[in-house]
Design a protein around this motif. Structure first.
Motif, PDB file in Angstrom:
ATOM      1  N   ASP A 217       0.862  -1.185   0.000  1.00  0.00           N
ATOM      2  CA  ASP A 217       0.000   0.000   0.000  1.00  0.00           C
ATOM      3  C   ASP A 217       0.902   1.240   0.000  1.00  0.00           C
ATOM      4  O   ASP A 217       1.587   1.522   0.977  1.00  0.00           O
ATOM      5  CB  ASP A 217      -0.898  -0.013   1.239  1.00  0.00           C
ATOM      6  CG  ASP A 217      -1.837   1.186   1.238  1.00  0.00           C
ATOM      7  OD1 ASP A 217      -2.114   1.721   0.138  1.00  0.00           O
ATOM      8  OD2 ASP A 217      -2.261   1.610   2.332  1.00  0.00           O
ATOM      9  N   LEU A 218       0.911   1.960  -1.110  1.00  0.00           N
ATOM     10  CA  LEU A 218       1.821   3.105  -1.269  1.00  0.00           C
ATOM     11  C   LEU A 218       1.000   4.389  -1.352  1.00  0.00           C
ATOM     12  O   LEU A 218       0.184   4.554  -2.263  1.00  0.00           O
ATOM     13  CB  LEU A 218       2.612   2.900  -2.568  1.00  0.00           C
ATOM     14  CG  LEU A 218       3.934   3.633  -2.718  1.00  0.00           C
ATOM     15  CD1 LEU A 218       4.957   3.113  -1.721  1.00  0.00           C
ATOM     16  CD2 LEU A 218       4.465   3.437  -4.142  1.00  0.00           C
ATOM     17  N   PRO A 219       1.185   5.330  -0.448  1.00  0.00           N
ATOM     18  CA  PRO A 219       0.347   6.541  -0.447  1.00  0.00           C
ATOM     19  C   PRO A 219       0.824   7.588  -1.460  1.00  0.00           C
ATOM     20  O   PRO A 219       1.312   8.652  -1.088  1.00  0.00           O
ATOM     21  CB  PRO A 219       0.473   7.045   0.998  1.00  0.00           C
ATOM     22  CG  PRO A 219       1.825   6.590   1.431  1.00  0.00           C
ATOM     23  CD  PRO A 219       2.130   5.314   0.693  1.00  0.00           C
ATOM     24  N   VAL A 220       0.662   7.282  -2.737  1.00  0.00           N
ATOM     25  CA  VAL A 220       1.032   8.232  -3.800  1.00  0.00           C
ATOM     26  C   VAL A 220      -0.239   8.604  -4.555  1.00  0.00           C
ATOM     27  O   VAL A 220      -0.949   7.724  -5.046  1.00  0.00           O
ATOM     28  CB  VAL A 220       2.058   7.625  -4.779  1.00  0.00           C
ATOM     29  CG1 VAL A 220       2.308   8.559  -5.953  1.00  0.00           C
ATOM     30  CG2 VAL A 220       3.371   7.319  -4.062  1.00  0.00           C
ATOM     31  N   GLU A 221      -0.506   9.910  -4.618  1.00  0.00           N
ATOM     32  CA  GLU A 221      -1.726  10.380  -5.301  1.00  0.00           C
ATOM     33  C   GLU A 221      -1.374  11.273  -6.474  1.00  0.00           C
ATOM     34  O   GLU A 221      -0.538  12.169  -6.349  1.00  0.00           O
ATOM     35  CB  GLU A 221      -2.544  11.250  -4.338  1.00  0.00           C
ATOM     36  CG  GLU A 221      -3.505  10.480  -3.503  1.00  0.00           C
ATOM     37  CD  GLU A 221      -4.422  11.399  -2.719  1.00  0.00           C
ATOM     38  OE1 GLU A 221      -4.032  12.554  -2.435  1.00  0.00           O
ATOM     39  OE2 GLU A 221      -5.538  10.960  -2.398  1.00  0.00           O
ATOM     40  N   PRO A 222      -2.034  11.082  -7.630  1.00  0.00           N
ATOM     41  CA  PRO A 222      -1.807  11.999  -8.749  1.00  0.00           C
ATOM     42  C   PRO A 222      -2.501  13.341  -8.507  1.00  0.00           C
ATOM     43  O   PRO A 222      -3.612  13.377  -7.990  1.00  0.00           O
ATOM     44  CB  PRO A 222      -2.461  11.271  -9.934  1.00  0.00           C
ATOM     45  CG  PRO A 222      -3.473  10.368  -9.321  1.00  0.00           C
ATOM     46  CD  PRO A 222      -3.040  10.059  -7.930  1.00  0.00           C
ATOM     47  N   PRO A 270      -7.042  15.750  -6.098  1.00  0.00           N
ATOM     48  CA  PRO A 270      -6.316  14.589  -6.644  1.00  0.00           C
ATOM     49  C   PRO A 270      -7.146  13.807  -7.663  1.00  0.00           C
ATOM     50  O   PRO A 270      -8.379  13.834  -7.628  1.00  0.00           O
ATOM     51  CB  PRO A 270      -6.051  13.724  -5.409  1.00  0.00           C
ATOM     52  CG  PRO A 270      -6.182  14.635  -4.242  1.00  0.00           C
ATOM     53  CD  PRO A 270      -7.172  15.680  -4.633  1.00  0.00           C
ATOM     54  N   GLY A 271      -6.471  13.124  -8.568  1.00  0.00           N
ATOM     55  CA  GLY A 271      -7.140  12.291  -9.569  1.00  0.00           C
ATOM     56  C   GLY A 271      -6.345  12.268 -10.860  1.00  0.00           C
ATOM     57  O   GLY A 271      -5.472  13.115 -11.066  1.00  0.00           O
ATOM     58  N   PHE A 272      -6.683  11.315 -11.710  1.00  0.00           N
ATOM     59  CA  PHE A 272      -5.962  11.201 -12.988  1.00  0.00           C
ATOM     60  C   PHE A 272      -6.572  12.159 -14.018  1.00  0.00           C
ATOM     61  O   PHE A 272      -7.181  11.747 -14.999  1.00  0.00           O
ATOM     62  CB  PHE A 272      -5.986   9.751 -13.482  1.00  0.00           C
ATOM     63  CG  PHE A 272      -5.073   8.861 -12.699  1.00  0.00           C
ATOM     64  CD1 PHE A 272      -3.711   8.859 -12.930  1.00  0.00           C
ATOM     65  CD2 PHE A 272      -5.576   8.034 -11.696  1.00  0.00           C
ATOM     66  CE1 PHE A 272      -2.844   8.053 -12.194  1.00  0.00           C
ATOM     67  CE2 PHE A 272      -4.723   7.225 -10.951  1.00  0.00           C
ATOM     68  CZ  PHE A 272      -3.358   7.243 -11.197  1.00  0.00           C
ATOM     69  N   LYS A 273      -6.426  13.476 -13.761  1.00  0.00           N
ATOM     70  CA  LYS A 273      -6.972  14.485 -14.685  1.00  0.00           C
ATOM     71  C   LYS A 273      -5.810  15.037 -15.500  1.00  0.00           C
ATOM     72  O   LYS A 273      -4.974  15.743 -14.949  1.00  0.00           O
ATOM     73  CB  LYS A 273      -7.620  15.623 -13.889  1.00  0.00           C
ATOM     74  CG  LYS A 273      -8.824  15.199 -13.081  1.00  0.00           C
ATOM     75  CD  LYS A 273      -9.360  16.367 -12.273  1.00  0.00           C
ATOM     76  CE  LYS A 273      -8.840  16.363 -10.857  1.00  0.00           C
ATOM     77  NZ  LYS A 273      -9.297  17.463 -10.022  1.00  0.00           N
ATOM     78  N   GLU A 274      -5.768  14.719 -16.750  1.00  0.00           N
ATOM     79  CA  GLU A 274      -4.616  15.160 -17.550  1.00  0.00           C
ATOM     80  C   GLU A 274      -4.967  16.176 -18.623  1.00  0.00           C
ATOM     81  O   GLU A 274      -4.104  16.603 -19.386  1.00  0.00           O
ATOM     82  CB  GLU A 274      -3.927  13.944 -18.169  1.00  0.00           C
ATOM     83  CG  GLU A 274      -3.266  13.066 -17.119  1.00  0.00           C
ATOM     84  CD  GLU A 274      -2.457  11.949 -17.729  1.00  0.00           C
ATOM     85  OE1 GLU A 274      -1.343  12.218 -18.212  1.00  0.00           O
ATOM     86  OE2 GLU A 274      -2.958  10.813 -17.748  1.00  0.00           O
ATOM     87  N   ARG A 304      -1.064  25.522 -26.819  1.00  0.00           N
ATOM     88  CA  ARG A 304       0.299  25.125 -26.436  1.00  0.00           C
ATOM     89  C   ARG A 304       0.427  24.880 -24.924  1.00  0.00           C
ATOM     90  O   ARG A 304       1.462  24.440 -24.459  1.00  0.00           O
ATOM     91  CB  ARG A 304       1.305  26.191 -26.882  1.00  0.00           C
ATOM     92  CG  ARG A 304       1.449  26.263 -28.401  1.00  0.00           C
ATOM     93  CD  ARG A 304       2.491  27.294 -28.822  1.00  0.00           C
ATOM     94  NE  ARG A 304       3.778  27.023 -28.222  1.00  0.00           N
ATOM     95  CZ  ARG A 304       4.481  27.905 -27.497  1.00  0.00           C
ATOM     96  NH1 ARG A 304       4.020  29.116 -27.290  1.00  0.00           N
ATOM     97  NH2 ARG A 304       5.637  27.585 -26.998  1.00  0.00           N
ATOM     98  N   ALA A 305      -0.615  25.215 -24.160  1.00  0.00           N
ATOM     99  CA  ALA A 305      -0.559  24.984 -22.708  1.00  0.00           C
ATOM    100  C   ALA A 305      -0.791  23.494 -22.432  1.00  0.00           C
ATOM    101  O   ALA A 305      -1.383  22.803 -23.256  1.00  0.00           O
ATOM    102  CB  ALA A 305      -1.620  25.820 -22.014  1.00  0.00           C
ATOM    103  N   TRP A 306      -0.309  23.019 -21.288  1.00  0.00           N
ATOM    104  CA  TRP A 306      -0.493  21.595 -21.017  1.00  0.00           C
ATOM    105  C   TRP A 306      -0.675  21.309 -19.525  1.00  0.00           C
ATOM    106  O   TRP A 306      -0.393  22.162 -18.693  1.00  0.00           O
ATOM    107  CB  TRP A 306       0.665  20.780 -21.586  1.00  0.00           C
ATOM    108  CG  TRP A 306       1.991  20.911 -20.889  1.00  0.00           C
ATOM    109  CD1 TRP A 306       2.408  20.162 -19.821  1.00  0.00           C
ATOM    110  CD2 TRP A 306       3.067  21.807 -21.200  1.00  0.00           C
ATOM    111  NE1 TRP A 306       3.690  20.547 -19.459  1.00  0.00           N
ATOM    112  CE2 TRP A 306       4.120  21.545 -20.284  1.00  0.00           C
ATOM    113  CE3 TRP A 306       3.269  22.804 -22.161  1.00  0.00           C
ATOM    114  CZ2 TRP A 306       5.328  22.238 -20.293  1.00  0.00           C
ATOM    115  CZ3 TRP A 306       4.472  23.495 -22.166  1.00  0.00           C
ATOM    116  CH2 TRP A 306       5.489  23.209 -21.260  1.00  0.00           C
ATOM    117  N   ALA A 307      -1.140  20.089 -19.263  1.00  0.00           N
ATOM    118  CA  ALA A 307      -1.304  19.621 -17.879  1.00  0.00           C
ATOM    119  C   ALA A 307      -0.554  18.311 -17.718  1.00  0.00           C
ATOM    120  O   ALA A 307      -0.376  17.562 -18.666  1.00  0.00           O
ATOM    121  CB  ALA A 307      -2.781  19.407 -17.576  1.00  0.00           C
ATOM    122  N   GLY A 308      -0.115  18.067 -16.505  1.00  0.00           N
ATOM    123  CA  GLY A 308       0.531  16.790 -16.179  1.00  0.00           C
ATOM    124  C   GLY A 308       0.227  16.457 -14.733  1.00  0.00           C
ATOM    125  O   GLY A 308      -0.498  17.188 -14.058  1.00  0.00           O
TER     126      GLY A 308
END
Ligand SMILES: Cc1cc2nc3c(=O)[nH]c(=O)nc-3n(C[C@H](O)[C@H](O)[C@H](O)COP(=O)(O)OP(=O)(O)OC[C@H]3O[C@@H](n4cnc5c(N)ncnc54)[C@H](O)[C@@H]3O)c2cc1C
Length: 385
Positions: A217-222, A270-274, A304-308
């Motif tokens: 169980d690894l507490p890593v959140e995007p 948090p969440g996988f919002k790209e 040209r703007a981006w998210a990661g």
């Protein structure tokens, strides 16, 4: 069945650095498994490329003290440019508490061996960047060896040399399951199973999912972060440092013929919002023009703007080392916005731990261990951008 001495899951800058450092330590049967068709489609390709040693805690400072000189010597050692540009990071304070904070951090940074860092007056700040609105500036700090690198070039450099030394890279190959097999592991991949004694989780924002395959169980959140590049703009010098407005966290640096604007939106969740959110442009431009009035005239092409994704941990420090209870499963995760600047140190630390069980890069690597969360021994980094 394919066998590897070390199997690295994830071929971003962190996995690539670990592979290079392992081959440097004499370990040749290294396999990197990357699910995308090419490297850099994770956080590495989205990064701002900033490198700094101006942190508030010992492990973060010590990791930068290994990594920044490494980037300075990168081309000489690996034959590939890191594009290290030591233009500095300048923190701009607008409250007395900011100045106290910078002074306290600097005492620790200097005690650990950081040179070229110092407090700067309002006049010195304005001399470096005359376009700043300075009525509320009280002073700040500047470190001339902080700066920027090209994350993609670094990742390619690490991978190319590791490959020349015998390491393999499997692209378009997802890892889907991890099973115990005697004292080692059997790992299911899209190219078939791999037998290995040692796994390194270098899966960036997807680290939690990969760890769970091994029962960890690894507490890593995007957490989404957005960057806005400007169109060519020459009313501000391109030799300026990364400038951080401590009032609200807005920061910017020269990029190509324009500037790269960044700001950590506190309403982000948090969440996988790209996907890039277009309304962010107005929010960031408001802060940009507030600190740099001539930025009111910036031209922006939203396309040209981006998210990661940042890979956040509860204490904003990376998680490095063996997972408790799963012998042979190592973590190199949760960089909380610092994975590019700390990639060289991470590669060295992981290679040291895997081949010798100890490392001298940081005084006490156990403070970064995955075990710290269950023990409640969290660190505290406040200099997060
Ligand atoms: C907008 C933005 C700005 C940033 N700015 C900076 C900065 O200025 N300085 C800095 O130091 N850091 C910065 N960062 C953070 C930095 O980019 C990351 O910490 C770093 O890139 C992490 O590298 P990584 O190799 O661990 O992860 P990634 O680059 O995400 O690589 C992980 C890889 O694992 C692969 N993968 C995942 N799951 C699997 C699986 N099951 N099987 C096979 N492969 C898998 C993915 O495809 C991916 O390629 C920024 C990040 C963002 C988003």
């Amino acid at each position: 069945m394919e066998t590897a001495d070390v199997l690295i899951i994830g071929g971003g800058i962190v996995g690539a650095s670990i592979a290079w450092h392992l081959t440097e330590a004499g370990c040749r049967n290294v396999l990197i498994v990357e699910r995308e068709s090419h490297q850099g489609k994770g956080s590495t390709g989205k990064s701002m490329g900033g490198v700094r040693a101006q942190f508030a805690t010992k492990p973060n400072i010590q990791m930068s003290l290994y990594s920044i000189p490494f980037y300075a010597a990168f081309e000489e050692r690996l034959g590939q440019p890191s594009d290290y540009r030591p233009q500095g990071y300048m923190f701009v304070a607008t409250k007395p508490s900011h100045l106290e904070y910078l002074k306290t951090n600097q005492a620790l940074q200097k005690s650990l061996g950081l040179k070229n860092v110092g407090m700067v007056s309002r006049e010195e700040i304005v001399e470096r960047v005359p376009q700043l609105r300075s009525d509320d500036i009280l002073g700040g700090s500047f470190c001339s060896t902080d700066g920027f690198v090209d994350p993609n070039s670094v990742m390619v450099g690490f991978t190319t040399v590791a490959h020349d030394r015998g390491a393999k890279l499997w692209r378009s190959t997802e890892v889907t399951a991890i099973r115990r097999n005697g004292s080692g592991f059997e790992v299911d991949t899209a190219r078939g199973p791999v037998s290995t004694k040692t796994i390194v989780n270098a899966a960036g924002p997807w680290a939690r999912e990969v760890a769970s395959m091994a029962g960890v169980d690894l507490p890593v959140e995007p957490l989404r972060r957005m960057l806005v590049p400007t169109e060519p703009f020459d009313s501000v010098s391109h030799a300026i440092p990364m400038v951080i407005d401590m009032t609200n966290g807005f920061h910017f640096r020269p990029e190509s013929l324009g500037f790269l604007l960044a700001w950590n939106d506190p309403t982000e969740t948090p969440g996988f919002k790209e996907a890039f959110e277009p309304t962010f442009i107005e929010k960031i431009l408001e802060r940009a023009a507030d600190r740099v009035p001539c930025f009111e005239n910036l031209a922006i092409n939203p396309k040209r703007a981006w998210a990661g994704l940042y890979e956040m941990t509860p204490d904003h420090h990376c998680i490095l080392g063996p997972a408790p209870g799963v012998e042979g499963f190592f973590c190199a995760n949760g960089f909380s916005g610092h994975g590019v600047m700390h990639a060289p140190a991470t590669g060295k630390i992981l290679a040291d731990l895997i081949t010798t069980g100890k490392t001298a890069v940081v005084d006490d690597v156990t403070v970064l261990s995955p075990a710290r969360f269950a023990k409640g021994e969290l660190l505290h980094e406040t200099a997060v951008l």
